[in-house]
Write a protein that holds these residues in place. Structure first.
Motif, short mmCIF file in Angstrom:
data_model
loop_
_atom_site.label_atom_id
_atom_site.label_comp_id
_atom_site.label_asym_id
_atom_site.label_seq_id
_atom_site.Cartn_x
_atom_site.Cartn_y
_atom_site.Cartn_z
N GLY A 123 0.80 -1.21 0.00
CA GLY A 123 0.00 0.00 0.00
C GLY A 123 0.84 1.26 0.00
N TRP A 156 -0.96 -5.77 -5.51
CA TRP A 156 -1.25 -4.68 -6.44
C TRP A 156 -2.29 -5.11 -7.47
N ALA A 176 -4.29 -4.22 -2.25
CA ALA A 176 -3.57 -3.04 -1.80
C ALA A 176 -4.23 -1.79 -2.36
N THR A 177 -4.41 -0.80 -1.51
CA THR A 177 -4.96 0.46 -1.97
C THR A 177 -4.04 1.59 -1.52
#
Length: 344
Positions: A89, A142, A160-161
């Motif tokens: 992230g 990702w 993931a952000t």
């Protein structure tokens, strides 16, 4: 062969203001960008004024506002100090904030001083195993909806952000030395970072041999390999001799930190005497002058041509040295103006 700059904020005495040192670091990085270097690398260290870098993403994001073209790389994050979801992230967020310029170097770490403070009981073997479990998870996180159950990490389906700007995420580089770490990096499609540290051409050739052997057993495309080495381009022989004395002092402190036996106060290790600095023949000035990328313009060109002939894709100018900022700046300027054009 392409070129990059490897740099940290380094503080050797308590009278040096942090803000001045950071400005000096920024100035060197801006020189690298203006001079056409491909990338800037800065790493992760904790509790050590020797290398001030608790989170490399912070200076890299700041550098994006002071530079135009240069890629911005972690050289390196210390894998066992991160959770894979957090690392994925933060790397993606940094990629967003820099407009897609992040590259992610990953290592197991080297200093027991840091292990003792962040993960008591951790050793180099366990750190390496954590790195090997974590790093392949980053592209999966990702991509999205990655679930994992391993020896060190377990989590349900996670994305993931934010998403990184680069379609496949930041390129990943593995700091490798032994044959197994080369094989791990190459066989996972990662690029490779190597450093011979104070050692000379034999080690440079050995590291390339390990990379080549790993590539020979891999069916995918050949990844890149980068050589990181202390570098100084001197104005004349006397200037180079002075630089060799300075880098000998730097390596004496490097070994003192690595051995983790000397008292540390306020993040500064107890000062070494001249006798202690001179006591290690491995880092004698004349030896380092011979083994590192130290010399006048043509001497450095000739050495780097040998590296290029061996197959290295990138050479990283390691500028940490304990030298005065003006001496660092002068050497880097000569490298950009006098050495790099020989490779273009």
């Amino acid at each position: 062969m392409e070129f990059s700059l490897f740099a940290h904020v380094e503080r050797l005495t308590p009278d040096q203001p942090h803000d001045v040192l950071y400005k000096d670091f920024l100035d060197l990085c801006k020189m690298a960008d203006d001079g056409g270097m491909r990338a800037i690398w800065t790493g992760e260290h904790h509790g050590m004024e020797f290398t001030i870098a608790p989170n490399p993403f912070l200076p890299l994001v700041d550098l994006a506002h002071h530079t135009r073209n240069v890629r911005l790389g972690t050289g390196t994050v210390i894998a066992p100090f991160w959770h894979p979801i957090r690392l994925a992230g933060e790397a993606a967020a940094a990629d967003q904030l820099t407009g897609g310029r992040i590259e992610l170097g990953v290592a197991r770490g080297a200093y027991s001083y840091e292990y003792q403070r962040l993960m008591p009981g951790l050793d180099a073997w366990d750190a390496g195993q954590r790195m090997r479990e974590m790093t392949p998870l980053l592209p999966q996180l990702w991509k999205g909806d990655c679930a994992h159950k391993g020896n060190y990490f377990e989590f349900p389906s996670t994305t993931a952000t934010p998403k990184p700007v680069q379609p496949d995420g930041p390129p990943i580089w593995i700091a490798a030395r032994d044959p197994n770490s080369h094989e791990f990096g190459v066989h996972n499609g990662f690029n490779i970072q190597v450093t011979p540290l104070w050692q000379g051409m034999d080690e440079v050739e050995t590291l390339m041999g390990r990379f080549t052997a790993a590539c020979d057993g891999y069916a995918g495309p050949r990844p890149k390999i980068m050589l990181l080495q202390h570098t100084y381009v001197g104005s004349d022989a006397d200037d180079v001799a002075r630089a060799a004395q300075e880098i000998s002092r730097y390596y004496a402190y490097f070994f003192a930190w690595f051995k983790n036996e000397r008292p540390v106060r306020q993040g500064l290790i107890k000062q070494l005497s001249d006798e202690e600095i001179a006591s290690n023949p491995m880092i004698a000035p004349d030896k380092l002058r011979h083994d590192l990328a130290f010399g006048t313009r043509q001497e450095v060109i000739d050495r780097l041509k040998r590296y290029e002939d061996l197959g290295y894709d990138e050479f990283a100018f390691w500028i940490d040295s304990g030298m005065e900022t003006e001496r660092k700046r002068a050497s880097l300027a000569r490298f950009i103006d006098d050495v790099m054009p020989a490779f273009q």
